[in-house]
Design an enzyme around this catalytic site. Structure first.
Site: not given
Ligand code: MIC
Ligand code: SF4
Length: 758
Positions: A95-96, A160, A448, A643, A645
């Site tokens: 998805d990312h 995630d 975010r 995140s 990550r």
């Molecule tokens: C996000 O919303 O910041 C992400 C991208 O989904 C991250 C995961 C990532 O950095 O791969 C998260 O929320 O953990």
């Molecule tokens: Fe994707 Fe994270 Fe955004 Fe949700 S908050 S849509 S998991 S990047």
């Protein structure tokens, strides 16, 4: 088909006897969170009254979910653990990595080419380890989990931070780093500090323009980005029962923005309806039979202040819509105050783009309510004054919202439908003119809004609101438009008012039969079928980190003293860099490039003490590593917020950073650093942060007596020959100290596998 029904069935069969066992041992009324946590303790004979926010406990979650940007590193680590298959049901979601540019069909095709290597890798490991694989275009991890896997009373972890979304279906669902996932995949206990529990009673009922999103926007303002840290937020009350299941999921999802471990709602009718609608009547029936165990005890609801560590009440009947931002999700402004706040703060009020959808706000309810606003606008001859984009959370949602005419309504006002993926929410947005650093405003229904997050432009002011408010603002083009009180001028020059949104929780014609994008694992695949091309710049096998040599650290140069907010987006940026999520060496080139250097207020420009000149953070870190010294990073509050990550933790480890010393950490990031063998310390006296100078050499001593609760001494040697000494705390328990000693948590799994001859 119901996934893993046997596991769910056996969970419910044991639930009653487990709850009885817990009651006997604890002998006090139980909150819902306690019921779920205690029924998932790794060793049942370890059940006792744990200190909330104090004791570390090992848990056995029911399942694991991983998304493509984190799964690569998690699986590369799991491959080093030497196991044949995963210990619990697991899924991977693509998805990312899909770039939003020209619309769903074209973007998906491009992603299939540009990310082929990664998708092939993930698909092949899923086959080998018996993991369910959700192809690109199937949807966003949390939406897929809600539609297919979540069940009331269950416990899961996901790589995630928005994994808590499944709390909307009464599940304790926690975001973790990949190394934590490896513990569960390898069949070991997963460790968590027993959380505190915040009780939030929702009274009254939402009406008009207010929605579930506004509840969590308000709570983010109340708790701030730190206020939920170390806590589960448990919702209850008649207001909670009046919300749809997907509305509950929105609240749990964005609850991550308060730092909360997760959020949860107790089982009710809305969950039965959602389970039934998504083809899981058998799960709904089992949950119904166990209803009493899927809520807190009545004594708790009668006297919540006594049983929760913190207790808040919110009257939904009085709740007005909120707009949060810019640059942080906890800056909450009620819509009626927006004109005043925008003027006071000089926020640019012309909105260039409104974006709806994402993992947290693309339910049938969200889309139908936003579409009703558009329908009403069209009937009153209004047009969109900002660009408008829609990212559906799953193929299921896309297909039914297309079938029921909502997406067509969006297109009528110029809306562009992107692929069922994260897209702009994670900087996967080929936004026109994004590189010219123009000051501009956007508003979205995502979670975010940190600087640079959606389009890489530090001058984009990102605001967060519900999908219906975003849509209203798109029709007005102004951040300060309040649809509750303001009018718009239509094509005939007449002042008109938008009608209140209307929507349906669930599709009246059902979800229908669609190709969901699921790929069942094919058993019997072996190591050879795992595809990593030699010389690949996307994927790289890992090498174990070295164990600690047993010595204190002396003469470590300061790498960077980060100033102010330092989220995981600052530490390891997403967007462009997502492509290196499976290649530690390459992604390390983004380490801390978004963090502000305290000494010159610039990003990615720090003093290299070896040359005396200014250089980038990754170059300087590598120079210190190669010189044999390693380095220290310093920071302020809630360091690593955002995140899950773990790249944000593996990169410093790879680049030779030995110690991260900050005022406070965000939960997931601190654990990630510990797991990778980086020493995490916090200032005993936060003002000591001010003592650190740009060209300091730092000694970290007392490691020979490293024990739970011990303190570590930090000595700064300034370039003028003076020294300053102060104490730092750590939060390591005994087994975490073992991670540090071994060089990483994974090294321990690897060793134990060898000992057992696996
Ligand atoms: C996000 O919303 O910041 C992400 C991208 O989904 C991250 C995961 C990532 O950095 O791969 C998260 O929320 O953990
Ligand atoms: Fe994707 Fe994270 Fe955004 Fe949700 S908050 S849509 S998991 S990047």
């Amino acid at each position: 088909m119901i996934f893993d029904f046997e596991m769910i069935d056996s969970f419910y069969k044991q639930l009653e006897s487990r709850i009885l066992e817990i009651r006997k041992k604890l002998n006090h009324p139980l909150t819902l969170s306690e019921k779920i946590l205690f029924t998932h303790i790794y060793s049942r004979n370890h059940i006792k009254s744990f200190g909330r926010g104090i004791d570390y406990v090992d848990f056995l979650p029911d399942r694991v979910a991983m998304q493509d940007a984190t799964a690569q590193m998690a699986i590369l680590q799991f491959m080093m653990a030497g196991k044949e298959t995963t210990a619990v049901p697991t899924s991977v979601h693509c998805d990312h990595l899909i770039l939003a540019q020209s619309g769903a069909a074209a973007d998906l095709k491009t992603a299939g080419v540009t990310n082929k290597e990664v998708y092939d890798f993930l698909s092949s490991v899923c086959n080998k380890y018996d993991i369910g694989f959700w192809k690109p275009g199937a949807g966003i991890i949390h939406q897929i989990v809600l539609e297919n896997y979540a069940f009331p009373g269950g416990m899961m972890i996901g790589t995630d931070s928005h994994t808590p979304n499944a709390g909307g279906l009464g599940m304790i669902a926690i975001g973790v780093g990949g190394a934590d996932a490896v513990d569960v995949l390898a069949g070991m206990g997963w460790e968590l500090k027993f959380p505190k529990i915040i009780g939030i009673k929702l009274t009254g009922k939402l009406s008009g323009w207010s929605s579930a999103k506004d509840i969590i926007l308000k709570i983010s303002g109340l708790l701030t980005v730190k206020g939920g840290t170390g806590s589960i937020i448990e919702y209850f009350g008649e207001g909670a029962e009046s919300l749809s299941c997907t509305g509950k999921a929105t609240i749990c999802n964005m609850g991550a923005e308060t730092g909360a471990t997760c959020s949860i709602f107790s089982f009710d009718k809305s969950m039965i309806e959602y389970l039934n609608a998504t083809g899981r009547k058998d799960v709904a029936d089992l949950a119904r039979e166990n209803e009493a165990h899927l809520k807190a005890d009545s004594e708790v609801y009668a006297d919540p202040a006594r049983y929760y560590d913190q207790y808040i009440e919110i009257n939904l009947s009085e709740l007005e819509p909120y707009i949060n931002g810019p640059f942080t999700p906890d800056l909450a402004t009620p819509i009626s105050k927006m004109k005043e706040e925008a003027a006071k703060n000089n926020w640019p009020i012309d909105v260039e783009v409104g974006l709806i959808g994402s993992c947290t706000n693309s339910s049938y309810e969200d889309i139908s309510r936003a579409a009703s606003v558009v329908k009403n606008a069209l009937s009153q001859k209004l047009v969109a004054r900002s660009e408008f984009t829609i990212t559906p959370g799953s193929e299921q949602i896309r297909a039914i919202t297309e079938r029921d005419g909502f997406l067509e309504l969006f297109r009528k006002i110029g809306g562009q439908v992107f692929a069922n993926a994260c897209g702009p929410c994670i900087g996967q947005w080929a936004r026109k003119d994004a590189n010219n650093k123009k000051v501009n405003t956007i508003i979205h229904s995502f979670n975010r809004n940190f600087a640079k997050r959606t389009d890489g432009n530090p001058n984009t002011y990102g605001f967060v609101a519900s999908p219906e408010i975003v849509t209203a603002i798109v029709l007005s083009g102004k951040l300060t438009f309040n649809p509750l009180t303001d009018t718009l001028t239509n094509g005939d020059g007449i002042e008109v008012r938008l009608a209140e949104p209307e929507g349906l929780n669930l599709p009246p014609d059902g979800f229908g039969n669609i190709d969901s994008g699921y790929q069942k694992p094919v058993h019997g695949s072996d190591e050879k079928s795992i595809i990593i091309a030699s010389g690949s710049d996307r994927l790289q096998m890992l090498s174990p980190f070295k164990e600690w040599d047993g010595k204190d650290f002396f003469n470590l140069p300061l790498l960077i003293k980060a100033k102010g907010k330092c989220t995981t987006d600052h530490i390891s940026m997403a967007g462009f860099w997502l492509k290196y999520r499976g290649h530690l060496e390459n992604i390390s080139e983004n380490y801390m490039i978004g963090a502000l250097n305290y000494f010159n207020d610039q990003t990615n420009s720090i003093l290299n003490q070896l040359t005396g000149s200014y250089d980038t953070v990754p170059h300087t870190a590598r120079a210190y590593r190669e010189s044999g010294s390693g380095s220290v990073v310093a920071g302020e509050e809630n360091f690593g917020e955002g995140s899950s990550r773990e790249h944000a933790a593996m990169e410093p480890r790879f680049l030779g950073v030995k110690v991260v010393l900050v005022k406070s950490f965000a939960r997931i990031h601190e654990t990630n650093l510990k797991k990778q063998g980086v020493l995490t310390l916090t200032f005993v006296n936060k003002d000591d942060y001010n003592k650190i100078k740009e060209d300091d050499k730092i000694d970290i001593t007392g490691l020979s007596k490293f024990a739970p609760g011990s303190q570590i001494t930090v000595t700064l040697a300034h370039s003028d020959g003076t020294k300053e000494k102060f104490l730092a705390n750590h939060s390591y328990n005994e087994s975490q100290i073992e991670w540090f000693n071994a060089g990483s948590a994974l090294n321990i799994i690897r060793k134990s596998n060898k000992i057992n001859g696996i």
